[in-house]
Design a protein around this motif. Structure first.
Motif, short mmCIF file in Angstrom:
data_model
loop_
_atom_site.label_atom_id
_atom_site.label_comp_id
_atom_site.label_asym_id
_atom_site.label_seq_id
_atom_site.Cartn_x
_atom_site.Cartn_y
_atom_site.Cartn_z
N VAL A 118 0.82 -1.20 0.00
CA VAL A 118 0.00 0.00 0.00
C VAL A 118 0.86 1.27 0.00
N PHE A 119 2.02 1.20 0.62
CA PHE A 119 2.87 2.39 0.68
C PHE A 119 3.37 2.78 -0.71
N ARG A 120 3.42 1.82 -1.61
CA ARG A 120 3.80 2.11 -2.99
C ARG A 120 2.82 3.09 -3.61
N LYS A 121 1.54 2.88 -3.35
CA LYS A 121 0.52 3.74 -3.92
C LYS A 121 0.59 5.15 -3.33
N LEU A 122 1.05 5.26 -2.10
CA LEU A 122 1.08 6.55 -1.44
C LEU A 122 2.23 7.44 -1.91
N CYS A 123 3.10 6.91 -2.74
CA CYS A 123 4.16 7.71 -3.35
C CYS A 123 3.57 8.42 -4.57
#
Length: 206
Positions: free
Chosen positions: A171-176
């Motif tokens: 999910v942190f990938r999407k937050l970039c």
């Protein structure tokens, strides 16, 4: 809504159907409200994926979810133009828009966003791109709350991040957000990409 109208006053290229702008709202940034209410407050805007006419289902199934090895830009454009003409034969005199959160990629990890931006460019050529983002901490809270409310599961947030089947750890990938923004600018030009924060929009609506 004046900011959206001013952004797309001039059409940039000629095609069978020219979409003036794509609103790519990350999930949980009020895209649904914009689809159902916001854009409809301006009669000069015609939403090409209007849920009231089931145009949204066709766009999602045949554009967003289309197999990358089978998708044909010309065939899609021809079919989509015919469907929209059947809904409103005078659509070309209005500002044409698409508002679709799934263009930001997978709900949890954002995968597929580059393919979808490429598909927009390939199918519609030069257009305006509007991207809405949200404070990452609030985004995580909202994504998790939706996971629970939708009945998708009962895992704790920590366990969800470790769940490989849900791809929660990505999910942190999407937050970039900069990744999608920078690629959109590369494809469509910096002047054709607008980014706004959900928090600013929510404050205006309040």
């Amino acid at each position: 809504m004046d900011v959206f109208v001013g952004l797309v006053k001039q059409r940039l290229t000629e095609s069978a159907m020219k979409i003036d702008f794509f609103h790519i709202g990350y999930h949980k940034t009020a895209s649904t409200w914009l689809q159902l209410e916001g854009f409809k407050t301006n009669p000069d805007i015609f939403m090409c994926n209007d849920a009231r006419t089931e145009l949204d289902l066709y766009f999602v199934n045949e554009f967003v979810k289309a197999d990358e090895l089978c998708f044909d830009a010309g065939q899609f454009l021809q079919a989509f133009s015919a469907i929209i003409t059947a809904v409103d034969s005078d659509y070309s005199s209005r500002i044409m828009g698409v508002c679709e959160e799934n263009l930001s990629g997978h709900y949890w990890h954002g995968g597929g966003e580059r393919l979808l931006l490429d598909r927009i460019s390939q199918t519609f050529g030069d257009t305006k791109i509007i991207i809405s983002i949200r404070n990452q901490f609030d985004m995580l809270n909202s994504l998790y709350a939706n996971y629970v409310k939708a009945g998708a599961g009962t895992k704790s947030f920590r366990r969800l991040l470790d769940d490989e089947s849900m791809l929660g750890s990505m999910v942190f990938r999407k937050l970039c957000y900069h990744r999608l923004i920078e690629y959109a600018e590369k494809l469509f030009g910096t002047n054709n990409v607008m980014v706004f924060a959900y928090e600013e929009f929510a404050a205006d609506q309040g």
